[in-house]
Design a protein around this motif. Sequence first.
Motif, PDB file in Angstrom:
ATOM      1  N   GLU A  59      -2.705   2.566   0.169  1.00  0.00           N
ATOM      2  CA  GLU A  59      -2.861   1.020  -0.267  1.00  0.00           C
ATOM      3  C   GLU A  59      -1.751   0.017  -0.467  1.00  0.00           C
ATOM      4  O   GLU A  59      -0.771   0.451  -0.598  1.00  0.00           O
ATOM      5  CB  GLU A  59      -3.482   0.988  -1.903  1.00  0.00           C
ATOM      6  N   ALA A  61      -2.219  -3.701  -0.826  1.00  0.00           N
ATOM      7  CA  ALA A  61      -2.151  -4.796  -1.729  1.00  0.00           C
ATOM      8  C   ALA A  61      -3.962  -4.816  -2.148  1.00  0.00           C
ATOM      9  O   ALA A  61      -4.642  -4.266  -1.227  1.00  0.00           O
ATOM     10  CB  ALA A  61      -1.920  -6.117  -1.070  1.00  0.00           C
ATOM     11  N   LYS A  62      -4.008  -5.672  -2.892  1.00  0.00           N
ATOM     12  CA  LYS A  62      -5.697  -6.051  -3.007  1.00  0.00           C
ATOM     13  C   LYS A  62      -6.016  -7.414  -2.233  1.00  0.00           C
ATOM     14  O   LYS A  62      -5.132  -8.190  -2.532  1.00  0.00           O
ATOM     15  CB  LYS A  62      -5.919  -6.186  -4.529  1.00  0.00           C
ATOM     16  N   LEU A  63      -6.984  -7.195  -1.892  1.00  0.00           N
ATOM     17  CA  LEU A  63      -7.363  -8.626  -0.858  1.00  0.00           C
ATOM     18  C   LEU A  63      -7.251  -9.972  -1.930  1.00  0.00           C
ATOM     19  O   LEU A  63      -6.656 -10.758  -1.550  1.00  0.00           O
ATOM     20  CB  LEU A  63      -8.573  -8.523  -0.215  1.00  0.00           C
ATOM     21  N   ALA A  64      -7.837  -9.591  -3.235  1.00  0.00           N
ATOM     22  CA  ALA A  64      -7.856 -10.939  -4.007  1.00  0.00           C
ATOM     23  C   ALA A  64      -6.385 -11.138  -4.546  1.00  0.00           C
ATOM     24  O   ALA A  64      -6.390 -12.662  -4.823  1.00  0.00           O
ATOM     25  CB  ALA A  64      -8.593 -10.393  -5.421  1.00  0.00           C
ATOM     26  N   ASP A  65      -5.367 -10.586  -4.347  1.00  0.00           N
ATOM     27  CA  ASP A  65      -3.995 -11.005  -4.550  1.00  0.00           C
ATOM     28  C   ASP A  65      -3.364 -11.846  -3.583  1.00  0.00           C
ATOM     29  O   ASP A  65      -2.306 -12.253  -3.766  1.00  0.00           O
ATOM     30  CB  ASP A  65      -3.201  -9.640  -5.018  1.00  0.00           C
ATOM     31  N   GLN A  85      -3.090 -13.499   4.545  1.00  0.00           N
ATOM     32  CA  GLN A  85      -4.734 -13.911   4.982  1.00  0.00           C
ATOM     33  C   GLN A  85      -5.095 -14.988   5.410  1.00  0.00           C
ATOM     34  O   GLN A  85      -5.148 -16.020   4.971  1.00  0.00           O
ATOM     35  CB  GLN A  85      -5.401 -13.512   3.546  1.00  0.00           C
ATOM     36  N   VAL A 144      -8.878  -3.942   5.879  1.00  0.00           N
ATOM     37  CA  VAL A 144      -9.514  -4.000   4.510  1.00  0.00           C
ATOM     38  C   VAL A 144     -10.539  -3.301   4.650  1.00  0.00           C
ATOM     39  O   VAL A 144     -11.560  -3.242   5.197  1.00  0.00           O
ATOM     40  CB  VAL A 144     -10.113  -5.622   4.434  1.00  0.00           C
ATOM     41  N   THR A 145     -10.687  -2.423   3.251  1.00  0.00           N
ATOM     42  CA  THR A 145     -11.868  -1.687   3.077  1.00  0.00           C
ATOM     43  C   THR A 145     -12.247  -1.884   1.560  1.00  0.00           C
ATOM     44  O   THR A 145     -11.093  -1.671   0.612  1.00  0.00           O
ATOM     45  CB  THR A 145     -11.477  -0.175   3.132  1.00  0.00           C
ATOM     46  N   SER A 146     -13.287  -2.412   1.183  1.00  0.00           N
ATOM     47  CA  SER A 146     -13.839  -2.430   0.063  1.00  0.00           C
ATOM     48  C   SER A 146     -12.921  -3.366  -0.881  1.00  0.00           C
ATOM     49  O   SER A 146     -12.542  -3.219  -2.009  1.00  0.00           O
ATOM     50  CB  SER A 146     -13.890  -1.152  -0.843  1.00  0.00           C
ATOM     51  N   GLY A 147     -12.166  -4.439  -0.303  1.00  0.00           N
ATOM     52  CA  GLY A 147     -11.376  -5.282  -1.003  1.00  0.00           C
ATOM     53  C   GLY A 147     -10.112  -4.999  -1.196  1.00  0.00           C
ATOM     54  O   GLY A 147      -9.120  -5.341  -1.961  1.00  0.00           O
ATOM     55  N   VAL A 148      -9.566  -3.680  -0.438  1.00  0.00           N
ATOM     56  CA  VAL A 148      -8.371  -3.278  -0.788  1.00  0.00           C
ATOM     57  C   VAL A 148      -7.529  -3.163   0.632  1.00  0.00           C
ATOM     58  O   VAL A 148      -8.234  -2.703   1.875  1.00  0.00           O
ATOM     59  CB  VAL A 148      -8.244  -1.805  -1.102  1.00  0.00           C
TER      60      VAL A 148
END
Length: 153
Positions: A59, A61-65, A85, A144-148
Amino acid sequence: MPNPRTTVTPAIDLSRRAVILIGSAGTAAALAGCSTDASAGVDAGSQTPTPAGGSAPQEVAKLADIPVGGSISATLDGKPILVSQPKEGSVIAFSAICTHQGCVVKPGNGEFDCPCHQSRFNTATGEVLDGPAPSPLEKIPVHVTSGVVLSGS
């Protein structure tokens, strides 16, 4: 009786090959201790982060970050990377090591900026926008997989 102030040193017979090997070993040891500018925080012998071959994705990062159109600093295997992104849901990562002199590049206002000598890089391509960096930042495969955001392709 020998003079007590006279020291006898035995002759050492070294071949040319032995002298070269001894000199090479000393040079290698000296070079092993070299590193880039301490402010960069990166060893000269290992400047580019690379995901471990054949191992499970890590992992990053988180995509949302990661803001859409923006980028963040992260690490992979303990080495600095940059993750962007450019379009919603699409991520790209680069080594954060400047191709000029190995300083750690930081996310800037719509670009990546090297604090040492002001090189600037495109956040979507890693291409040099302004030198002295001679080449683009090295691309690091991520997905990216499941927002990660994960390392590897």
